[in-house]
Motif scaffolding. Sequence first.
Motif, PDB file in Angstrom:
ATOM      1  N   ILE A 143     -18.420 -50.859 120.648  1.00 27.85           N
ATOM      2  CA  ILE A 143     -19.155 -49.927 121.505  1.00 27.85           C
ATOM      3  C   ILE A 143     -18.805 -48.501 121.110  1.00 27.85           C
ATOM      4  N   ILE A 144     -19.825 -47.652 120.887  1.00 28.60           N
ATOM      5  CA  ILE A 144     -19.579 -46.305 120.369  1.00 28.60           C
ATOM      6  C   ILE A 144     -20.073 -45.177 121.275  1.00 28.60           C
ATOM      7  N   THR A 145     -20.851 -45.477 122.293  1.00 26.53           N
ATOM      8  CA  THR A 145     -21.571 -44.436 123.012  1.00 26.53           C
ATOM      9  C   THR A 145     -20.658 -43.401 123.659  1.00 26.53           C
ATOM     10  N   GLY A 146     -19.620 -43.826 124.393  1.00 27.73           N
ATOM     11  CA  GLY A 146     -18.778 -42.900 125.132  1.00 27.73           C
ATOM     12  C   GLY A 146     -18.092 -41.879 124.257  1.00 27.73           C
ATOM     13  N   GLU A 147     -17.435 -42.330 123.183  1.00 22.54           N
ATOM     14  CA  GLU A 147     -16.738 -41.413 122.286  1.00 22.54           C
ATOM     15  C   GLU A 147     -17.720 -40.527 121.526  1.00 22.54           C
ATOM     16  N   SER A 165     -23.621 -53.320 113.554  1.00 24.58           N
ATOM     17  CA  SER A 165     -22.428 -53.398 112.709  1.00 24.58           C
ATOM     18  C   SER A 165     -22.494 -54.622 111.810  1.00 24.58           C
ATOM     19  N   ASN A 166     -22.237 -54.417 110.516  1.00 21.23           N
ATOM     20  CA  ASN A 166     -22.259 -55.547 109.594  1.00 21.23           C
ATOM     21  C   ASN A 166     -20.998 -56.408 109.688  1.00 21.23           C
ATOM     22  N   VAL A 167     -20.016 -55.969 110.485  1.00 21.55           N
ATOM     23  CA  VAL A 167     -18.803 -56.757 110.695  1.00 21.55           C
ATOM     24  C   VAL A 167     -18.810 -57.405 112.076  1.00 21.55           C
ATOM     25  N   LEU A 168     -19.045 -56.621 113.106  1.00 16.97           N
ATOM     26  CA  LEU A 168     -18.933 -57.108 114.480  1.00 16.97           C
ATOM     27  C   LEU A 168     -20.252 -57.621 115.049  1.00 16.97           C
ATOM     28  N   GLY A 169     -21.354 -57.255 114.416  1.00 20.61           N
ATOM     29  CA  GLY A 169     -22.652 -57.664 114.944  1.00 20.61           C
ATOM     30  C   GLY A 169     -23.069 -56.913 116.187  1.00 20.61           C
ATOM     31  N   SER A 170     -22.305 -55.915 116.597  1.00 20.88           N
ATOM     32  CA  SER A 170     -22.619 -55.159 117.809  1.00 20.88           C
ATOM     33  C   SER A 170     -23.878 -54.318 117.600  1.00 20.88           C
ATOM     34  N   ILE A 171     -24.743 -54.302 118.606  1.00 18.96           N
ATOM     35  CA  ILE A 171     -25.999 -53.560 118.548  1.00 18.96           C
ATOM     36  C   ILE A 171     -25.834 -52.261 119.323  1.00 18.96           C
ATOM     37  N   ALA A 172     -25.966 -51.145 118.640  1.00 25.85           N
ATOM     38  CA  ALA A 172     -25.828 -49.840 119.286  1.00 25.85           C
ATOM     39  C   ALA A 172     -27.089 -49.511 120.083  1.00 25.85           C
ATOM     40  N   PRO A 173     -26.947 -48.791 121.200  1.00 22.39           N
ATOM     41  CA  PRO A 173     -28.115 -48.387 121.996  1.00 22.39           C
ATOM     42  C   PRO A 173     -28.862 -47.252 121.306  1.00 22.39           C
ATOM     43  N   LEU A 174     -29.783 -47.594 120.440  1.00 21.89           N
ATOM     44  CA  LEU A 174     -30.444 -46.649 119.550  1.00 21.89           C
ATOM     45  C   LEU A 174     -31.090 -45.489 120.310  1.00 21.89           C
TER      46      LEU A 174
END
Length: 380
Positions: A143-147, A165-174
């Motif tokens: 998760i990247i949004t807050g920082e 992410s190609n490692v974690l598969g996490s989907i960022a809120p575009l």
Amino acid sequence: MSDNGLGDIRKDFRILSTGLKYFDNAATSLTPDQVMEAMDNYYATFRANVGRGVYRSTRIASEAYEAAHRKVAQFVDASNDVLVFTKNCTEAIGMVINGLRWRKGDKVIITMLEHHSNYAPWIRARKVFGFDLEVVRVGSNGIITGELEKALDDRTRIVSFSHVSNVLGSIAPLEEICKLAHSHGAFVLVDASQSVPHMPMRSTKESYDFMAFSGHKMLGPTGIGALVIRRGLEDEIDPLSVGGGAVKDVSLDEYELAEGWERFEAGTPNIAGAIGLARAAEYLDGIGMQRVRSHEEKLLEEMMSMLSGIEGIKIYGPNDMRVKSGIVSFSVDGLSPHIIASLLDSEYGIAVRSGHMCCYPLMKYVLGKPEGLIRASVYI
């Protein structure tokens, strides 16, 4: 594992007749016969350069190449924008980095999730152009949004991040990230290599300014990718090179660039690759991208359930399937990821990725796994 009704397409992938069990789709996808046939047809029936003649085969080739731009743009919901064919996603990102006209005091924001293709070029460019570079830390869930919100300020010229992410598969809120960046007057560059092949892409007014992706991850050939430039921003970046096909006129000491995508595609392009990528987009459209996403979600749930029940295995990334793509990275207590990958291949014919996956900063400073992980990634 379940096929969610897509089992009938296996016949299109002849390589599967070898017994290969392929779980490395995040690195590169397999290619269906239809894509290879489209490329073969170009070489066999209308092999010619594009935009450089009036005879029949060059007209057919030019029409096919222009149609490829339209088809791929439509596939990513960018018909109103400018789609430039590139060698790959790495080159597309480099076009933005090296094409922007940097100003004193500019700031760039990237994240620790990034693939080296969206990390190392920014470090090099910082030394060349003198902008400030801020790398946003992320949690182990991706998760990247807050920082990211804390890092944004009015000096920020561009935010560049991976949609998935190609490692974690996490989907960022575009859309959320784009809105935050635009509120500070910043551009957004999205590395969509892991999202374009796997989920429907929807463009809105609060969407990206630049989007990069590769063809070989979406059933297409290698050596072809694309950069989407929001319509109206073409003049914000200079082409990496200038030459045949990219100019409208040349005088003794001046030149005038062509319009649209042509100004960014100097020289003879990868014509067969573009035709193959367009056919791959048609193939995926024929299945339906929401169906692709639903299929992967079902496979992901099964894979997560199976792996989590095995003692000694630790899975990395989010557990919420709504914000996770079909990528599962894991470790096995006491065993090297390369040993596991080699055993899966030699004993069971299963292909998975092992190692740092071109994400050293994430592996070393966030996950604490400098030796890397094992990654299984699904597709259609």
